[in-house]
Design an enzyme around this catalytic site. Sequence first.
Site, PDB file in Angstrom:
ATOM      1  N   ARG A 270       6.452  -5.446  13.040  1.00 51.44           N
ATOM      2  CA  ARG A 270       6.202  -6.458  12.007  1.00 51.44           C
ATOM      3  C   ARG A 270       7.466  -7.258  11.731  1.00 51.44           C
ATOM      4  O   ARG A 270       7.396  -8.478  11.502  1.00 51.44           O
ATOM      5  CB  ARG A 270       5.681  -5.785  10.735  1.00 51.44           C
ATOM      6  CG  ARG A 270       5.221  -6.780   9.679  1.00 51.44           C
ATOM      7  CD  ARG A 270       4.466  -6.092   8.562  1.00 51.44           C
ATOM      8  NE  ARG A 270       5.308  -5.186   7.793  1.00 51.44           N
ATOM      9  CZ  ARG A 270       4.875  -4.450   6.770  1.00 51.44           C
ATOM     10  NH1 ARG A 270       3.598  -4.508   6.410  1.00 51.44           N
ATOM     11  NH2 ARG A 270       5.694  -3.657   6.119  1.00 51.44           N
TER      12      ARG A 270
ATOM     13  N   LYS B 244       6.927 -10.607   5.966  1.00 50.76           N
ATOM     14  CA  LYS B 244       7.659 -10.147   4.783  1.00 50.76           C
ATOM     15  C   LYS B 244       8.906 -10.985   4.560  1.00 50.76           C
ATOM     16  O   LYS B 244      10.035 -10.494   4.537  1.00 50.76           O
ATOM     17  CB  LYS B 244       7.991  -8.657   4.897  1.00 50.76           C
ATOM     18  CG  LYS B 244       6.768  -7.779   4.682  1.00 50.76           C
ATOM     19  CD  LYS B 244       7.113  -6.312   4.551  1.00 50.76           C
ATOM     20  CE  LYS B 244       7.745  -5.945   3.233  1.00 50.76           C
ATOM     21  NZ  LYS B 244       6.784  -6.024   2.112  1.00 50.76           N
TER      22      LYS B 244
ATOM     23  N   GLU C 230      -4.530 -10.789  -2.128  1.00 53.71           N
ATOM     24  CA  GLU C 230      -3.827  -9.531  -2.335  1.00 53.71           C
ATOM     25  C   GLU C 230      -3.054  -9.550  -3.642  1.00 53.71           C
ATOM     26  O   GLU C 230      -2.937 -10.584  -4.298  1.00 53.71           O
ATOM     27  CB  GLU C 230      -2.908  -9.199  -1.166  1.00 53.71           C
ATOM     28  CG  GLU C 230      -1.791 -10.184  -0.924  1.00 53.71           C
ATOM     29  CD  GLU C 230      -0.937  -9.785   0.284  1.00 53.71           C
ATOM     30  OE1 GLU C 230       0.285  -9.875   0.179  1.00 53.71           O
ATOM     31  OE2 GLU C 230      -1.496  -9.374   1.327  1.00 53.71           O
TER      32      GLU C 230
END
Length: 367
Positions: A88, A214, A250
Amino acid sequence: MENSHQPCNRMDWDKLGYDVIPTDYMYMMKSNKDGIFSNGALVPFGNVQIEPHSCVLNYGQGLFEGMKAYRRADGGVQLFRPEQNALRMQRGAERLLMAAPSVQQYIEAVKQVVAANKSWVCTVKFLHHVLGFLFLFIPHLLLQVPPYGKGALYIRPLLFGSGSVMGIAPAPQCTFLIYTNPICNVYKGRTSPLNLLIDDRIPRAFPGGTGGVKNIGNYSPVFEVTKEAKGKGFSDVLFLDAMERKYVEEVSSCNAFMVKGNVITTSPTVGTILPGITRNSIMELARDFGFQVEERKFSVDELLEADEVFCTGTAVGVSEVGSVTYKDQRVEFKTGKNTVTQKLYDFITGIQTGVLEDQKGWVVKID
């Protein structure tokens, strides 16, 4: 730093929460002009020197990851799916035009920093059994080691553009940094289910943006709305899509699920939602249990009709949602024992802590 650096044998582990607690060592590695990382090393935990022209300070070129190290009852320490965090980070680095460490470099660095800070991971049951009789004579001995099951060692890998730039451009050098921090098992010390506020004024992410990685810049824009919600007594904010303001996306730092009958639904990761590692693991486990798992857009109206709602993430683990409030309408959901959420929580936590056998190859042991 707000908290002074104290040795772990002076910690009050019963009061462990989500405070800043510097540990002993961190790991640092930098890329060269060709974008290759090498010569990484452990260094004592401390301040990082950074050039004022660095890209991360001027243009926010940076990513972070979140992981945990768990101590098993037999005394060993283990990680949960670290290769997924490494992959990721690589995807995020590609999006932000940064060099990234290889998966092998990433995992080796995490192993080193966890091993160096091993005394901060919860201790083992058998140690308490061995020392149990001493407690009768020297009670303070058992307060000098982290009690088994009190928490985990949170791991924070960072990747940022440390090289200097003046114009708007990616950094010529990137720094990979890992530090650790002990945290409690319960998310931010909570002992009750989450109560979420749906805010349709400010989206968390926009199509074409960086909501799917992120990026360090994803989080501060929602500080204001989450602070307002917490000031009203809510745990956090559940955000909606940026285009129609009707589909559930989210929470500020975790993925959201709903349960209706035998169907578990979560929003698809199509660029505005972070592909959480706990999220993906829960989806796989749920299918193994025979649930129908859907990744699709679902509206607020559907959510309010759900049997259960829960959130997933490294920090929150699997956290049940007790209520959701939308336009002054508060809807409560089933929580506690005999819920789908509790079943999934027990199973994934069992794998992470070594209580249950890992049949999926998710665990990496550090022994």
